[in-house]
Design a protein around this motif. Structure first.
Motif, mmCIF file in Angstrom:
data_model
loop_
_atom_site.group_PDB
_atom_site.id
_atom_site.type_symbol
_atom_site.label_atom_id
_atom_site.label_comp_id
_atom_site.label_asym_id
_atom_site.label_seq_id
_atom_site.Cartn_x
_atom_site.Cartn_y
_atom_site.Cartn_z
ATOM 1 N N VAL A 224 8.737 2.124 -4.508
ATOM 2 C CA VAL A 224 10.087 2.614 -4.219
ATOM 3 C C VAL A 224 10.179 3.050 -2.758
ATOM 4 O O VAL A 224 9.363 3.849 -2.295
ATOM 5 C CB VAL A 224 10.423 3.820 -5.129
ATOM 6 C CG1 VAL A 224 11.843 4.310 -4.868
ATOM 7 C CG2 VAL A 224 10.237 3.448 -6.599
ATOM 8 N N THR B 138 0.832 -1.198 0.000
ATOM 9 C CA THR B 138 0.000 0.000 0.000
ATOM 10 C C THR B 138 0.870 1.253 0.000
ATOM 11 O O THR B 138 1.836 1.340 0.755
ATOM 12 C CB THR B 138 -0.897 0.044 1.256
ATOM 13 O OG1 THR B 138 -1.666 -1.156 1.300
ATOM 14 C CG2 THR B 138 -1.841 1.233 1.218
ATOM 15 N N LYS C 102 5.715 1.912 6.501
ATOM 16 C CA LYS C 102 4.495 2.725 6.596
ATOM 17 C C LYS C 102 4.080 3.140 5.174
ATOM 18 O O LYS C 102 4.934 3.519 4.367
ATOM 19 C CB LYS C 102 4.808 3.961 7.448
ATOM 20 C CG LYS C 102 3.594 4.736 7.934
ATOM 21 C CD LYS C 102 4.017 5.875 8.860
ATOM 22 C CE LYS C 102 2.828 6.528 9.553
ATOM 23 N NZ LYS C 102 1.830 7.116 8.692
ATOM 24 N N ALA C 103 2.801 3.086 4.881
ATOM 25 C CA ALA C 103 2.317 3.372 3.517
ATOM 26 C C ALA C 103 2.757 4.743 2.997
ATOM 27 O O ALA C 103 3.046 4.902 1.806
ATOM 28 C CB ALA C 103 0.798 3.265 3.475
ATOM 29 N N SER C 104 2.859 5.735 3.890
ATOM 30 C CA SER C 104 3.237 7.079 3.434
ATOM 31 C C SER C 104 4.703 7.159 3.032
ATOM 32 O O SER C 104 5.151 8.174 2.505
ATOM 33 C CB SER C 104 2.916 8.115 4.509
ATOM 34 O OG SER C 104 3.526 7.769 5.733
ATOM 35 N N ASN C 105 5.466 6.092 3.283
ATOM 36 C CA ASN C 105 6.870 6.062 2.879
ATOM 37 C C ASN C 105 7.107 5.270 1.600
ATOM 38 O O ASN C 105 8.242 5.019 1.213
ATOM 39 C CB ASN C 105 7.735 5.493 4.014
ATOM 40 C CG ASN C 105 7.919 6.493 5.127
ATOM 41 O OD1 ASN C 105 7.992 7.697 4.892
ATOM 42 N ND2 ASN C 105 7.973 6.021 6.363
ATOM 43 N N VAL C 106 6.029 4.847 0.949
ATOM 44 C CA VAL C 106 6.164 4.119 -0.312
ATOM 45 C C VAL C 106 5.878 5.058 -1.479
ATOM 46 O O VAL C 106 4.784 5.623 -1.586
ATOM 47 C CB VAL C 106 5.191 2.914 -0.378
ATOM 48 C CG1 VAL C 106 5.336 2.184 -1.717
ATOM 49 C CG2 VAL C 106 5.425 1.963 0.786
#
Lengths: 69, 69, 69, 69, 69, 69
Positions: C58, C36, D60-64
């Motif tokens: 990434v 996600t 964490k999703a916000s780091n992808v």
């Protein structure tokens, strides 16, 4: 390749300081401002970063904070 | 107050887009480059961010990646 | 373009959920694992992300934690 | 314990490189893909990370971020 | 499960504000200090976060900055 | 200076471990809880961090995860 990171700022490598697993890279922007980046030593090697090389500083928007005086 | 974040870049708020919990803030640097920031809607309100306000984009060095062409 | 981020994992977009300023993107890896990602709605639009599109997830190495049972 | 981080990918420790304050950990996924993680040396010690140990890479999703060719 | 993140602070959920893809969660620490977290709405649902629930705020050491007056 | 980061927790420096490019800083909160921070060695020097110095641990809300037992 295009990446979702919203911020890509052109500059030139000013200095690379190698650590044991990370390296610190100083990037100088056209106006003289400096940006500091910490990446793995391995990445700095793979990208062949050295003084004078043109690069982009890349930052995901969620990692940009804002300050006011 | 002084903070450990190594990167503080001066600019001016160009636009604020309010979301439900986050807001997107566009910052224009002197040379015309734009930086996008995602912060909480609450923070954007507390700092009273609006078009024309002088601000700093603040980024921790470990959040700066490097790209080469 | 080459980027310093050490982790680039191939997958396919499974779903895009648009929010007000951010979008949630589900990426399916070959083995069936899902990743996600939260990126800005603007980036999801610029990259033209939609179900079935081949992409890379990434991740900067300093953003990967490790857990053990 | 359950954590909010949306991404937990199973793998096996392939290599641990100790630095002065951080360590670099290579994790091999079932399909052969490698994931690199930078955590504190102290955490690598506390979790007793060594070659062959089954682990999860947690992001964490916000780091992808997402990239397209 | 044990995780490499060095910081785990006990608290109690004080408030959950649902956004479109993210939710904002306020956590109250024993001494009264409040910590704000942004996680995906999906994670807030999976963990069944609601007022009064005991939780941990978890932060990777590389995401902690330091400020001085 | 005011910053958008939502979390600023008062504490006292307990220990500074210098690495080659990063330093690990332990901060003790009033109740005895410890917070670990990784910042550049340069920042630790600029802020003159040493045992006993009052500081704030600063964390952006999007970097706070939540765990439940």
């Amino acid at each position: 390749m295009k990446i979702s990171a919203r911020n890509m700022i052109r500059g030139t490598v000013k200095k690379v300081v190698k650590g044991s697993v990370n390296s610190e890279v100083l990037i100088e922007l056209p106006g003289g401002t400096e940006i500091t980046s910490i990446i793995t030593k391995e990445s700095a090697k793979t990208l062949d970063l050295k003084k004078g090389k043109p690069v982009y500083a890349v930052v995901k928007a969620s990692n940009v904070m804002i300050a006011v005086d």
